[in-house]
Design a protein around this motif. Sequence first.
Motif, mmCIF file in Angstrom:
data_model
loop_
_atom_site.group_PDB
_atom_site.id
_atom_site.type_symbol
_atom_site.label_atom_id
_atom_site.label_comp_id
_atom_site.label_asym_id
_atom_site.label_seq_id
_atom_site.Cartn_x
_atom_site.Cartn_y
_atom_site.Cartn_z
ATOM 1 N N LEU A 1 0.848 -1.194 0.000
ATOM 2 C CA LEU A 1 0.000 0.000 0.000
ATOM 3 C C LEU A 1 0.887 1.248 0.000
ATOM 4 O O LEU A 1 2.038 1.200 0.438
ATOM 5 N N PRO A 2 0.348 2.351 -0.459
ATOM 6 C CA PRO A 2 1.172 3.560 -0.556
ATOM 7 C C PRO A 2 1.439 4.183 0.814
ATOM 8 O O PRO A 2 0.678 3.963 1.751
ATOM 9 N N PRO A 3 2.492 4.982 0.921
ATOM 10 C CA PRO A 3 2.721 5.702 2.178
ATOM 11 C C PRO A 3 1.625 6.746 2.361
ATOM 12 O O PRO A 3 1.070 7.254 1.387
ATOM 13 N N THR A 4 1.334 7.042 3.597
ATOM 14 C CA THR A 4 0.254 8.000 3.871
ATOM 15 C C THR A 4 0.809 9.164 4.676
ATOM 16 O O THR A 4 1.831 9.049 5.342
ATOM 17 N N THR A 5 0.074 10.245 4.619
ATOM 18 C CA THR A 5 0.383 11.341 5.527
ATOM 19 C C THR A 5 -0.479 11.137 6.769
ATOM 20 O O THR A 5 -1.537 10.508 6.697
ATOM 21 N N TYR A 6 -0.037 11.625 7.897
ATOM 22 C CA TYR A 6 -0.834 11.409 9.106
ATOM 23 C C TYR A 6 -0.497 12.445 10.166
ATOM 24 O O TYR A 6 0.571 13.051 10.146
ATOM 25 N N GLY A 7 -1.427 12.641 11.064
ATOM 26 C CA GLY A 7 -1.233 13.584 12.155
ATOM 27 C C GLY A 7 -0.626 12.867 13.337
ATOM 28 O O GLY A 7 -1.197 11.919 13.840
ATOM 29 N N ALA A 8 0.547 13.334 13.761
ATOM 30 C CA ALA A 8 1.206 12.699 14.909
ATOM 31 C C ALA A 8 1.285 13.725 16.031
ATOM 32 O O ALA A 8 1.582 14.896 15.786
ATOM 33 N N GLY A 9 0.994 13.283 17.236
ATOM 34 C CA GLY A 9 1.069 14.166 18.404
ATOM 35 C C GLY A 9 2.460 14.773 18.515
ATOM 36 O O GLY A 9 3.458 14.105 18.248
ATOM 37 N N LYS A 10 2.522 16.033 18.929
ATOM 38 C CA LYS A 10 3.811 16.703 18.990
ATOM 39 C C LYS A 10 4.729 16.036 20.015
ATOM 40 O O LYS A 10 5.957 16.119 19.912
ATOM 41 N N ASN A 11 4.139 15.368 21.000
ATOM 42 C CA ASN A 11 4.966 14.696 22.010
ATOM 43 C C ASN A 11 5.803 13.564 21.400
ATOM 44 O O ASN A 11 6.821 13.171 21.951
ATOM 45 N N LEU A 12 5.362 13.046 20.237
ATOM 46 C CA LEU A 12 6.133 11.978 19.587
ATOM 47 C C LEU A 12 7.434 12.503 19.004
ATOM 48 O O LEU A 12 8.343 11.747 18.714
ATOM 49 N N PHE A 13 7.480 13.812 18.812
ATOM 50 C CA PHE A 13 8.671 14.386 18.196
ATOM 51 C C PHE A 13 9.775 14.627 19.223
ATOM 52 O O PHE A 13 10.797 15.202 18.906
ATOM 53 N N THR A 14 9.543 14.188 20.470
ATOM 54 C CA THR A 14 10.573 14.355 21.499
ATOM 55 C C THR A 14 11.737 13.399 21.264
ATOM 56 O O THR A 14 12.857 13.657 21.666
ATOM 57 N N ASN A 15 11.466 12.282 20.615
ATOM 58 C CA ASN A 15 12.523 11.316 20.333
ATOM 59 C C ASN A 15 13.182 11.703 19.003
ATOM 60 O O ASN A 15 12.547 11.641 17.949
ATOM 61 N N PRO A 16 14.453 12.139 19.050
ATOM 62 C CA PRO A 16 15.061 12.693 17.832
ATOM 63 C C PRO A 16 15.156 11.693 16.689
ATOM 64 O O PRO A 16 15.012 12.058 15.515
ATOM 65 N N PHE A 17 15.354 10.417 17.026
ATOM 66 C CA PHE A 17 15.508 9.390 16.003
ATOM 67 C C PHE A 17 14.206 9.200 15.222
ATOM 68 O O PHE A 17 14.151 9.300 14.002
#
Lengths: 341, 538
Positions: free
Chosen positions: B190-206
Amino acid sequence: VTKRGDTIGIVGAGSFGTALGSVLARAGRRVVMWSRDPAVVDAITTKRSCPRLPEAPLPAPLEATADPRKLAAEARFLVLAVSSKDVRDRARELGNFVDGSHIVVHAVGALALPTNDRVSEVLQQGLPTLKVGVLAGPALPADLAQGVFSSIVVASTFEEVVREARRLLNVPPALRVYGSKDLAGVELASALAGAYTVALGLCDGLAMGPGPRAVLITRAVAEASRPGPGRGCRGAHVRRAGRARQLAGARERALDRLPARQAIRRRRGHRRRRANRGRARRPRRGRAREAAARAHARAGRGCRGARRARRSARGRAARRRQRRGCRVNGRRASGAGRRAS
Amino acid sequence: MAIERPVREAENRLERFNADRERLLGEMERRVVARKIAEAKGGGDASLEYVLNDVAYCELKRLEHKKNGATDRWRDLSRRLLTMSEEEKQGELRSLVRHYGKDVVGNFDPRVYKFATGVGPSLMGLLFSPMSSLRDGMAALKSLESRIAADGECEIARACAERGTIVVCPTHSSNMDSPAIGFGLMRAGLPPTTYGAGKNLFTNPFISFFMRNLGAYRVDRRLKFELYKDVLKEYSTVLLEHGYHSLFFPGGTRCRSNVVEKHLKLGLLGTTVTAYKNLVREGMPQKRLYIVPATINYRLVLEAETLIDDYLAETGKSRYIITDDEFSRIGRILEFFRKILVHEGSVVVRFGRPLDPFGNDITDDGESIDRAGRVVDPATFVRGADGEVTDDDQRDAEYTRALGRRLAQVYPKLTVFHATHLVSRALYDELARRTGTRDIYHLLRLAPAASSIPVADAIEGVVKLRARLAGTPAWGAEHPLLQPQAASAIVDDAVRGLGTYHTRPVVVRQSDQLRVEDIKLLYYYQNRTAHIPVEGSA
């Protein structure tokens, strides 16, 4: 030309469907009524009368058809007024012609057999549209046909359904439509109220009197409110249905004042008194008793007046004793009086 | 298990995202500003000074503990508000919409995507099993790929992705869901999708690096004001209208208790109806949107301990966002990859048959069908009496709720049970039978001696559970790799898994007894089977 959005389609030419069509047509609304029976369609078209409810006038804005395709094409707002055992078949048949834009409200005051599903659930399974609702309330076909003031509630989770139902069906003073969002609650209340009405009818038929009637209503309300939360009700409507039954009780009491009912009551009272004739009575004591006897004699044979007179006589006796400076305990005195009576 | 059928158009859609970004932002900005100005004409709470004041007030509340003049802008706005002309207010509104739009909008870097889907899994496989990889040769390099399996109705989902726009709606139980579903989509062709991710997930730099460059847009759950929600919804709507495949977690947040989600918050899922309505209005009803339900099934869950603690403390009400959980610790993630993903098929993503935005099933050709199996035109759901497209937010919300109910119906059927779930359920049932209660708070106080169960009883419980599962496909199915295994092997496998990853072993084997060491986690894993009624109950 009436627009499709202003036309009301009625599925089923039974007594309720005909009465509703009659009241709407008399108010100038365009109504298309679908019946599977060609004889009924013919009678409506030619004689302007439906064999199921001949006393209901069916003026010109109402037309009948045996073709569900025509019904769905000419009306977006549909009222399903069929019996609970026909709901599934009729929904399946109608489903071939309606689409996602149609609004379907049902007036089936029962659960759908054999699964006891709510009728709106059956409709959502059988029809392509999700916009379904329920019409419920104490609107009797005979009242509607005669133009006696009636009221119904329309409930749906879709505000559009409630809005449209109120716009199209509200024809005061003959019919007033109220709205609600509690689809499950109104459906369940309507179905259960029907069942409890039968029980109340039995209660009345057995001449059990107001006490057991009150108990039955109270327990019915309590019982009816139990399945609500599990079946998606918001709760208020079952309680309201209970209140509606109480109101129905009030209506009954109002009917009691009608001359015919009073005659029945008089006959019943006469029979009771005749049965009690010759039985020993408990002696009454003191002046209160004498006053009561006088009051009773004055009030003739009507029980209610006699009771009121007795009560006031007892009050007068107590007040006299108080004026004489006797040790008076009002409560005891009146209690003693009650025992004496 | 990988499906070789190539994805043609779908892959290209996100590749054109960077070129499209400004246009999408501009479209979103134009719509939000126009709507707000139109609403403001009605006066009252919708007037622009209230809208702007709401933003300033919420931002001041959020930033009141911060220093370095973080609140200056908002204090200034709130001070100027009453003296601003209508044009100035509109200008301020426009700049705020642009500001939050830029904060939300994502990025798609084809190089990062190529890396993540090509070299990434092999490299990660090497990283996470270092010595054995060298010994086992090149076969081990692909290990991560074999750890995440995808199955279900992939063919029809792929057809829908080519025919229209898909919105993938998976269950949500871990922060690892984003990478897991990403790999799952790839594995399913299936194709890659765009999605809304909580900003707290961006705390992990990797993880943040990949999410930032693979089309994720940021959702800041701390911003509570209406304007931000409008920006978010409109951005999602515009993306769908422009044919960008999307992914929403309809549960809203990670499921704390690990049950298969029943009460969905829906959130941005409502934008599918709005997007389709806009397409119909623009004369493109044939541009269909398809909702693809999916479940993500982990053998062991990264943040199980934190989640179940949170659930038990809050009795399921997720009133606060955990920011310091296992996901923010790199070491714990490495541990997760090392210990959890050593098993083949540790994560199974199962896709269901797509639905339309109104919860209707679809045919193999992508046509909507009603519950009675008749083909229906989905465009009629948003049309009025004379065929015109009508706006009714309450109606659209009700359609979304109907869709949510359908998803909640479908999820149990798509659930895949790992050995850990089956054995946890069997042990929990046995404990409940012995103590006479299934109340977790009661079982938490159980004496250690009472929490030992003979292995034979556990095996018997698993046998019965498997038999019941086999007879009722609506409850889900056991993992395909478990099917040929004996119940005793399943018990051994589960004990090995439950005993190794978590800080405290969940179950320990002592000769012919299984001792439950952590009843909370046992409860957490058995919750995956909570929709299966207790044997003998009605």
